[in-house]
Design a protein around this motif. Structure first.
Motif, PDB file in Angstrom:
ATOM      1  N   PRO A   1      -4.623   2.800  -2.661  1.00 32.63           N
ATOM      2  CA  PRO A   1      -4.439   2.333  -4.041  1.00 32.63           C
ATOM      3  C   PRO A   1      -5.732   1.744  -4.594  1.00 32.63           C
ATOM      4  O   PRO A   1      -6.568   1.228  -3.838  1.00 32.63           O
ATOM      5  N   ARG A   2      -5.897   1.813  -5.915  1.00 32.80           N
ATOM      6  CA  ARG A   2      -7.027   1.141  -6.544  1.00 32.80           C
ATOM      7  C   ARG A   2      -6.877  -0.365  -6.382  1.00 32.80           C
ATOM      8  O   ARG A   2      -5.771  -0.899  -6.484  1.00 32.80           O
ATOM      9  N   LEU A   3      -7.970  -1.051  -6.168  1.00 29.31           N
ATOM     10  CA  LEU A   3      -7.942  -2.488  -5.923  1.00 29.31           C
ATOM     11  C   LEU A   3      -8.680  -3.248  -7.017  1.00 29.31           C
ATOM     12  O   LEU A   3      -9.776  -2.848  -7.424  1.00 29.31           O
ATOM     13  N   PHE A   4      -8.058  -4.335  -7.461  1.00 33.15           N
ATOM     14  CA  PHE A   4      -8.661  -5.258  -8.417  1.00 33.15           C
ATOM     15  C   PHE A   4      -8.752  -6.629  -7.756  1.00 33.15           C
ATOM     16  O   PHE A   4      -7.787  -7.096  -7.162  1.00 33.15           O
ATOM     17  N   VAL A   5      -9.891  -7.282  -7.872  1.00 29.22           N
ATOM     18  CA  VAL A   5     -10.011  -8.661  -7.413  1.00 29.22           C
ATOM     19  C   VAL A   5      -9.537  -9.581  -8.525  1.00 29.22           C
ATOM     20  O   VAL A   5     -10.019  -9.492  -9.665  1.00 29.22           O
ATOM     21  N   GLN A   6      -8.599 -10.458  -8.201  1.00 26.70           N
ATOM     22  CA  GLN A   6      -8.168 -11.464  -9.163  1.00 26.70           C
ATOM     23  C   GLN A   6      -9.133 -12.638  -9.112  1.00 26.70           C
ATOM     24  O   GLN A   6      -9.356 -13.226  -8.056  1.00 26.70           O
ATOM     25  N   VAL A   7      -9.707 -12.974 -10.257  1.00 25.51           N
ATOM     26  CA  VAL A   7     -10.649 -14.080 -10.368  1.00 25.51           C
ATOM     27  C   VAL A   7      -9.952 -15.259 -11.038  1.00 25.51           C
ATOM     28  O   VAL A   7      -9.307 -15.097 -12.077  1.00 25.51           O
ATOM     29  N   ASN A   8     -10.075 -16.428 -10.465  1.00 23.46           N
ATOM     30  CA  ASN A   8      -9.522 -17.651 -11.072  1.00 23.46           C
ATOM     31  C   ASN A   8     -10.485 -18.080 -12.180  1.00 23.46           C
ATOM     32  O   ASN A   8     -11.300 -18.985 -12.013  1.00 23.46           O
ATOM     33  N   ILE A   9     -10.358 -17.407 -13.304  1.00 28.74           N
ATOM     34  CA  ILE A   9     -11.366 -17.481 -14.353  1.00 28.74           C
ATOM     35  C   ILE A   9     -11.431 -18.858 -15.011  1.00 28.74           C
ATOM     36  O   ILE A   9     -12.471 -19.264 -15.533  1.00 28.74           O
ATOM     37  N   GLY A  10     -10.312 -19.600 -14.986  1.00 32.11           N
ATOM     38  CA  GLY A  10     -10.300 -20.937 -15.574  1.00 32.11           C
ATOM     39  C   GLY A  10     -10.468 -22.044 -14.556  1.00 32.11           C
ATOM     40  O   GLY A  10     -10.353 -23.224 -14.903  1.00 32.11           O
ATOM     41  N   GLU A  11     -10.720 -21.658 -13.307  1.00 35.82           N
ATOM     42  CA  GLU A  11     -10.900 -22.621 -12.212  1.00 35.82           C
ATOM     43  C   GLU A  11      -9.742 -23.616 -12.161  1.00 35.82           C
ATOM     44  O   GLU A  11      -9.926 -24.830 -12.068  1.00 35.82           O
ATOM     45  N   GLU A  12      -8.519 -23.070 -12.207  1.00 40.46           N
ATOM     46  CA  GLU A  12      -7.312 -23.882 -12.200  1.00 40.46           C
ATOM     47  C   GLU A  12      -6.762 -23.996 -10.778  1.00 40.46           C
ATOM     48  O   GLU A  12      -6.538 -22.984 -10.117  1.00 40.46           O
ATOM     49  N   GLU A  13      -6.524 -25.207 -10.346  1.00 34.90           N
ATOM     50  CA  GLU A  13      -6.074 -25.430  -8.977  1.00 34.90           C
ATOM     51  C   GLU A  13      -4.738 -24.754  -8.685  1.00 34.90           C
ATOM     52  O   GLU A  13      -4.485 -24.303  -7.569  1.00 34.90           O
ATOM     53  N   GLN A  14      -3.866 -24.679  -9.674  1.00 35.41           N
ATOM     54  CA  GLN A  14      -2.515 -24.171  -9.436  1.00 35.41           C
ATOM     55  C   GLN A  14      -2.451 -22.650  -9.456  1.00 35.41           C
ATOM     56  O   GLN A  14      -1.413 -22.077  -9.139  1.00 35.41           O
ATOM     57  N   LYS A  15      -3.534 -21.995  -9.816  1.00 40.25           N
ATOM     58  CA  LYS A  15      -3.515 -20.534  -9.925  1.00 40.25           C
ATOM     59  C   LYS A  15      -4.200 -19.874  -8.735  1.00 40.25           C
ATOM     60  O   LYS A  15      -5.146 -20.406  -8.163  1.00 40.25           O
ATOM     61  N   GLY A  16      -3.689 -18.683  -8.401  1.00 43.01           N
ATOM     62  CA  GLY A  16      -4.332 -17.875  -7.385  1.00 43.01           C
ATOM     63  C   GLY A  16      -5.593 -17.232  -7.940  1.00 43.01           C
ATOM     64  O   GLY A  16      -5.922 -17.359  -9.115  1.00 43.01           O
ATOM     65  N   GLY A  17      -6.289 -16.541  -7.066  1.00 35.82           N
ATOM     66  CA  GLY A  17      -7.499 -15.855  -7.492  1.00 35.82           C
ATOM     67  C   GLY A  17      -8.723 -16.369  -6.766  1.00 35.82           C
ATOM     68  O   GLY A  17      -8.766 -17.507  -6.308  1.00 35.82           O
TER      69      GLY A  17
ATOM     70  N   VAL B   1       0.834  -1.209   0.000  1.00 37.96           N
ATOM     71  CA  VAL B   1       0.000   0.000   0.000  1.00 37.96           C
ATOM     72  C   VAL B   1       0.866   1.254   0.000  1.00 37.96           C
ATOM     73  O   VAL B   1       0.527   2.259  -0.636  1.00 37.96           O
ATOM     74  N   ALA B   2       2.003   1.197   0.685  1.00 40.71           N
ATOM     75  CA  ALA B   2       2.881   2.365   0.753  1.00 40.71           C
ATOM     76  C   ALA B   2       3.523   2.692  -0.588  1.00 40.71           C
ATOM     77  O   ALA B   2       3.827   3.855  -0.877  1.00 40.71           O
ATOM     78  N   LEU B   3       3.731   1.674  -1.427  1.00 39.78           N
ATOM     79  CA  LEU B   3       4.488   1.881  -2.667  1.00 39.78           C
ATOM     80  C   LEU B   3       3.629   1.912  -3.925  1.00 39.78           C
ATOM     81  O   LEU B   3       3.893   2.704  -4.839  1.00 39.78           O
ATOM     82  N   PHE B   4       2.614   1.060  -3.994  1.00 37.62           N
ATOM     83  CA  PHE B   4       1.875   0.872  -5.242  1.00 37.62           C
ATOM     84  C   PHE B   4       0.654   1.785  -5.331  1.00 37.62           C
ATOM     85  O   PHE B   4       0.049   2.152  -4.322  1.00 37.62           O
ATOM     86  N   ASP B   5       0.297   2.098  -6.575  1.00 41.98           N
ATOM     87  CA  ASP B   5      -0.883   2.914  -6.851  1.00 41.98           C
ATOM     88  C   ASP B   5      -2.103   2.054  -7.179  1.00 41.98           C
ATOM     89  O   ASP B   5      -3.227   2.549  -7.178  1.00 41.98           O
ATOM     90  N   ALA B   6      -1.877   0.778  -7.472  1.00 41.28           N
ATOM     91  CA  ALA B   6      -2.972  -0.172  -7.733  1.00 41.28           C
ATOM     92  C   ALA B   6      -2.477  -1.561  -7.367  1.00 41.28           C
ATOM     93  O   ALA B   6      -1.299  -1.880  -7.540  1.00 41.28           O
TER      94      ALA B   6
END
Length: 223
Positions: A125-141, A96-101
Motif C-alpha cells: 500500500p502507499r504510505l503517508f507519514v502523519q506529522v503532528n503539525i501543531g505539536e499537540e501532545e494529545q495528537k498522534g503523528g 496491509v492485507a486490506l488497505f490500498d494506502a
C-alpha cells in the motif's frame, strides 16, 4: 429532491468545490483525490455513494473496515481503501492485507511492522507519514523535528513514503499548517499531501493538497 438523490447531490457539491478551489490555485481537479471518510457509517450508508460514482473511501479502524469492506469490494470492483487513523503495530499485517494506502505512519516500530507485513503479504500500500503539525501532545503523528529521521528509517527498511498527512489544531486557521506541511514535503522530496477535511478542504487544495479527507459533507452526521 428525493432521499435517493441526496448522496449524489452531496458528492456533486463536493466535487464542484474541489474543481473551483483547484481552478483558483491553477491546478487540475483530476490531480486531487477525494477520500470519502466512511468511518462509523455502515455498508447501507456507503452503497448510495458508491452508486453515485465514488470509489475512494477512508476508514480509521482496521476491525471496522474488515467487517464492512470485503463485501462492498466484492460488489463493486475498483474500490480504493485508505486507512486514515492511527495504526497499532500488531494490526500492521491486517491493514496491509486490506488497505490500498495507510496515512498514519508515525514511528520506527510501525515502519518495522509494515516492512514485515509487506514481505509476508506481497502487498505494498502507499504510505503517508502523519506529522503532528501543531505539536499537540494529545495528537498522534511524527514530530516535525523527527521527520527526516523517520523518512530515513523507512528508506532503510525498503519502504517508499509517498506522502505526508496532517490534522491542524482545531479552532485555528488551518492555512499556515497546510503550508508548513507542503514545505516539509518539498524539503524532503515527498510528492503527495493528505490534508483537509469537510470544514477546510478547499483551503487545503489552495495549499497543495493531493488528497482531501471528507466525511460529514458527504455522509451528513456520523452513524
Amino acid at each position: 429532491m428525493t432521499t435517493g438523490d441526496i448522496p449524489r447531490d452531496r458528492l456533486d457539491a463536493v466535487q464542484a468545490n474541489i474543481a473551483r478551489a483547484a481552478k483558483r490555485a491553477g491546478r487540475e481537479p483530476a490531480d486531487i483525490t477525494l477520500i470519502a471518510i466512511s468511518k462509523t457509517h455502515g455498508a447501507d450508508a456507503v452503497r448510495p455513494l458508491i452508486a453515485a460514482g465514488q470509489r475512494v473511501f477512508g476508514e480509521n479502524r482496521v476491525q471496522e473496515a474488515q467487517d464492512k469492506w470485503p463485501g462492498l469490494k466484492e460488489e463493486t470492483p475498483g474500490i480504493e481503501l485508505h486507512l486514515v487513523g492511527q495504526l497499532q503495530s500488531n494490526k500492521a499485517e491486517d491493514a496491509v492485507a486490506l488497505f490500498d494506502a495507510i496515512h498514519g505512519v508515525d514511528r520506527p516500530s510501525l515502519i518495522k511492522a509494515l516492512a514485515k507485513a509487506f514481505e509476508k503479504t506481497g502487498r505494498r500500500p502507499r504510505l503517508f507519514v502523519q506529522v503532528n503539525i501543531g505539536e499537540e501532545e494529545q495528537k498522534g503523528g511524527c514530530a516535525i523535528a523527527d521527520l527526516p529521521d523517520l523518512l530515513a528509517c523507512a528508506s532503510d527498511a525498503g519502504l517508499e513514503i509517498a506522502g505526508l498527512m496532517c490534522i491542524p489544531p482545531q479552532g485555528l486557521e488551518p492555512a499556515p499548517y497546510f503550508a508548513l506541511l507542503a514545505k516539509l514535503a518539498a524539503d524532503n522530496d515527498v510528492r503527495l499531501l493528505s490534508m483537509g477535511m469537510s470544514s477546510d478542504y478547499e483551503t487545503a487544495i489552495m495549499c497543495g493538497a493531493t488528497h482531501v479527507r471528507v466525511g460529514m459533507a458527504l455522509f451528513g452526521t456520523r452513524g
